[in-house]
Design a protein around this motif. Structure first.
Motif: not given
Length: 128
Positions: A80-89
């Motif tokens: 599962v890829k984890l995405y930073d909610p602020a930067t969406l990266r």
């Protein structure tokens, strides 16, 4: 949708082709079925039929191979890829695939603008 003369003509010709090809296909299927019936039984040899027809399996129907697999098992191979909610990266610094190109450009532009503002604030603090 379209009601031009050209589209009406195309629809008419497609209907005629459907009738003609439908008859030809039905004749071919009957010929294959008659030729492939085993003597003394009603079973049909499907090897000749596969050359004429595309066989497609639907996800709703279960095959004999799928019945052997336990339903409670999960596929753990995909991480599962984890995405930073602020930067969406994600952890590698890439934006998600589901974001469109225009949205990507907009996000990158906003982040560059924020970085410039932060750098200016840092320069002002160091001067004092």
């Amino acid at each position: 949708m379209a009601k031009s003369l050209r589209s009406k003509w195309r629809r008419k010709m497609k209907a005629i082709k459907r009738e003609r090809y439908g008859k030809k296909e039905l004749e071919r299927l009957k010929k294959v079925i008659e030729g492939s019936k085993k003597e003394g039984s009603n079973e049909i040899d499907m090897t000749d039929l596969q050359a004429l027809v595309n066989v497609v399996s639907y996800p709703g129907k279960s095959n004999t191979e799928d019945e052997n697999v336990d339903e409670n098992e999960m596929d753990v191979d995909q991480k599962v890829k984890l995405y930073d909610p602020a930067t969406l990266r994600d952890q590698f610094g890439n934006l998600p695939v589901w974001i469109g190109s225009h949205k990507k450009k907009k996000i990158i532009k906003q982040q560059r603008k924020q970085n410039k503002i932060k750098k200016k604030k840092l320069k002002v603090k160091h001067r004092k």
